[in-house]
Scaffold this motif. Structure first.
Motif, PDB file in Angstrom:
ATOM      1  N   UNK A  12       0.614  -1.171   0.256  1.00 35.04           N
ATOM      2  CA  UNK A  12       0.099  -0.175  -0.028  1.00 35.04           C
ATOM      3  C   UNK A  12       1.259   1.449   0.337  1.00 35.04           C
ATOM      4  N   UNK A  13       1.968   1.117   0.841  1.00 39.25           N
ATOM      5  CA  UNK A  13       3.027   2.552   0.767  1.00 39.25           C
ATOM      6  C   UNK A  13       3.333   2.890  -0.996  1.00 39.25           C
ATOM      7  N   UNK A  14       3.931   1.697  -1.025  1.00 43.93           N
ATOM      8  CA  UNK A  14       4.929   2.335  -2.641  1.00 43.93           C
ATOM      9  C   UNK A  14       3.126   2.462  -3.528  1.00 43.93           C
TER      10      UNK A  14
ATOM     11  N   UNK B 117       3.599   6.082  -5.445  1.00 45.35           N
ATOM     12  CA  UNK B 117       3.853   6.200  -6.386  1.00 45.35           C
ATOM     13  C   UNK B 117       2.104   6.954  -6.830  1.00 45.35           C
ATOM     14  N   UNK B 118       1.319   7.782  -6.233  1.00 43.89           N
ATOM     15  CA  UNK B 118       0.146   8.196  -6.704  1.00 43.89           C
ATOM     16  C   UNK B 118       0.380  10.134  -6.173  1.00 43.89           C
ATOM     17  N   UNK B 119       1.381   9.899  -4.837  1.00 43.93           N
ATOM     18  CA  UNK B 119       1.038  11.479  -4.374  1.00 43.93           C
ATOM     19  C   UNK B 119       2.349  12.231  -4.709  1.00 43.93           C
ATOM     20  N   UNK B 120       3.764  11.098  -4.489  1.00 46.90           N
ATOM     21  CA  UNK B 120       4.806  11.945  -5.440  1.00 46.90           C
ATOM     22  C   UNK B 120       5.504  12.126  -3.861  1.00 46.90           C
TER      23      UNK B 120
ATOM     24  N   UNK C 216       6.702  10.734  -0.166  1.00 48.64           N
ATOM     25  CA  UNK C 216       7.034   9.879   0.852  1.00 48.64           C
ATOM     26  C   UNK C 216       6.455  10.237   2.747  1.00 48.64           C
ATOM     27  N   UNK C 217       6.393  11.027   2.563  1.00 45.24           N
ATOM     28  CA  UNK C 217       6.182  12.369   3.919  1.00 45.24           C
ATOM     29  C   UNK C 217       4.255  11.442   3.712  1.00 45.24           C
ATOM     30  N   UNK C 218       3.964  12.429   3.075  1.00 47.94           N
ATOM     31  CA  UNK C 218       2.610  11.873   2.893  1.00 47.94           C
ATOM     32  C   UNK C 218       2.049  10.731   2.825  1.00 47.94           C
ATOM     33  N   UNK C 219       3.039   9.406   1.672  1.00 42.08           N
ATOM     34  CA  UNK C 219       2.071   8.214   1.670  1.00 42.08           C
ATOM     35  C   UNK C 219       1.872   7.614   3.520  1.00 42.08           C
TER      36      UNK C 219
END
Length: 357
Positions: free
Chosen positions: A2-4, A8-11, A13-16
């Motif tokens: 899910x994190x990956x 990829x969707x948000x661009x 890493x902090x938001x993901x």
């Protein structure tokens, strides 16, 4: 994972990571707590040949929603003689300890908060915050009932962690891993690969492991009941003698945080037992997604199986609550130190001998 996908969707890493960390709370724990409270009321009612809540919504299904709205509106009362800083911090610490355990629980092959290799050890360690929070609540309340309940809880949780850890060591000896994700992946394909039936081993070793793993499952399940203060191990909040135990002085949302932590713990320990002995998120019969060549369906099936197994063990917890009488303090400690710990130690030695020989 899910994190990956989120990265990829948000661009970002902090938001993901922020979204992944909040998903279990808002997507799973809060809806689960509302459902589990209603389930407990209905299970207890039908066991006692009555109906339970029936007035709010169809057959009372919105009763817990009404309860949470009521708790949100209740006045936050803090008694004058309390240690206010510790009193306010305690429910937060208890909830953090409960919620942090979900970081290492694999809900499916596609979603796990943190795929750390020390998952089992991490969960045992981080839930130690709950002990500190309960002690803090009892001491800061400046109430003898609360302090007695907190001391009971600390002694109980620490004692019953010993047989839990001995069974976890036994599992590590068999599988060579402490990652719940790896444990679930090792028990894939069909139910005869589950650890309760000897695991993915073959031959005489598998047959010898079966009775030991069944005994180990019973020991760890009983121990987890004690660690989450469920009947017959609910002496820290025994109403007949301690009013309500360590949360006697709490009201409103602070009480709700203790309540939410208890139900989060119920699912957490059920999930751990499922992941160790019953294949975790693995299906016992294979996957419809593989049969229909729909790979996106497999994580949904895995999440469904994982939730179903967890809910089954929660139902057993509720069943026991409305069936068994409460232990006395001396009986509770004697049961752990004289029976569970020696039995868990014998299982550890036997598995070691079988593994070596």
């Amino acid at each position: 994972m899910m994190y990956d996908w989120l990265y990829n969707f948000t661009g970002s890493s902090i938001l993901a990571m922020f979204i992944v960390s909040l998903l279990p709370l808002f997507v799973f724990i809060l809806p689960f707590a509302l459902f589990a409270v209603l389930m407990e009321r209905k299970v207890s009612a039908h066991m006692q040949d009555r109906l339970g809540p029936m007035r709010v919504g169809y057959h009372g299904i919105l009763q817990t929603v009404a309860d949470i709205i009521k708790l949100l509106q209740k006045e936050d009362i803090v008694a004058a003689a309390t240690d206010k800083n510790l009193f306010n911090l305690a429910p937060v610490l208890v909830f953090i300890g409960s919620y942090a355990a979900f970081a290492a629980i694999p809900f499916s092959g596609a979603f796990i908060g943190s795929q750390i290799e020390l998952g089992l050890i991490y969960i045992v360690a981080v839930t130690g915050l709950v002990v500190a929070g309960i002690l803090m609540a009892g001491w800061a309340s400046n109430n003898k009932y609360s302090l007695l309940g907190a001391m009971r809880a600390a002694a109980q949780i620490i004692s019953y962690e010993i047989p839990t850890l001995l069974i976890i060591l036994t599992v590590i000896m068999i599988t060579g891993t402490v990652s719940l994700y790896t444990l679930s992946e090792m028990q894939t394909a069909y139910f005869w690969n589950w650890l309760i039936l000897g695991g993915p081993e073959t031959g005489i070793q598998k047959i010898l492991f079966i009775p030991l793993m069944m005994a180990g499952f019973l020991i760890i399940y009983i121990s987890t009941l004690a660690e989450v203060n469920r009947t017959p191990f609910d002496i820290p909040e025994a109403e007949s003698e301690l009013v309500s135990g360590y949360h006697t002085e709490y009201s409103g949302m602070k009480f709700a945080m203790f309540f939410l932590a208890e139900y989060a713990n119920m699912f957490a320990v059920s999930a751990i037992v499922s992941a160790i002995f019953f294949g975790g998120y693995q299906s016992p019969f294979g996957y419809l997604g593989n049969a229909l060549n729909l790979p996106w369906l497999i994580p949904i099936e895995q999440f469904s199986w994982f939730t179903a197994k967890g809910l089954f063990f929660i139902f057993v917890q509720m069943w026991l609550r409305w069936t068994l009488p409460r232990f006395r303090v001396d009986q509770l400690m004697e049961f752990c130190w004289k029976y569970l710990i020696p039995m868990a130690f014998v299982i550890l030695l036997l598995v070691g001998l079988i593994t070596v020989l």
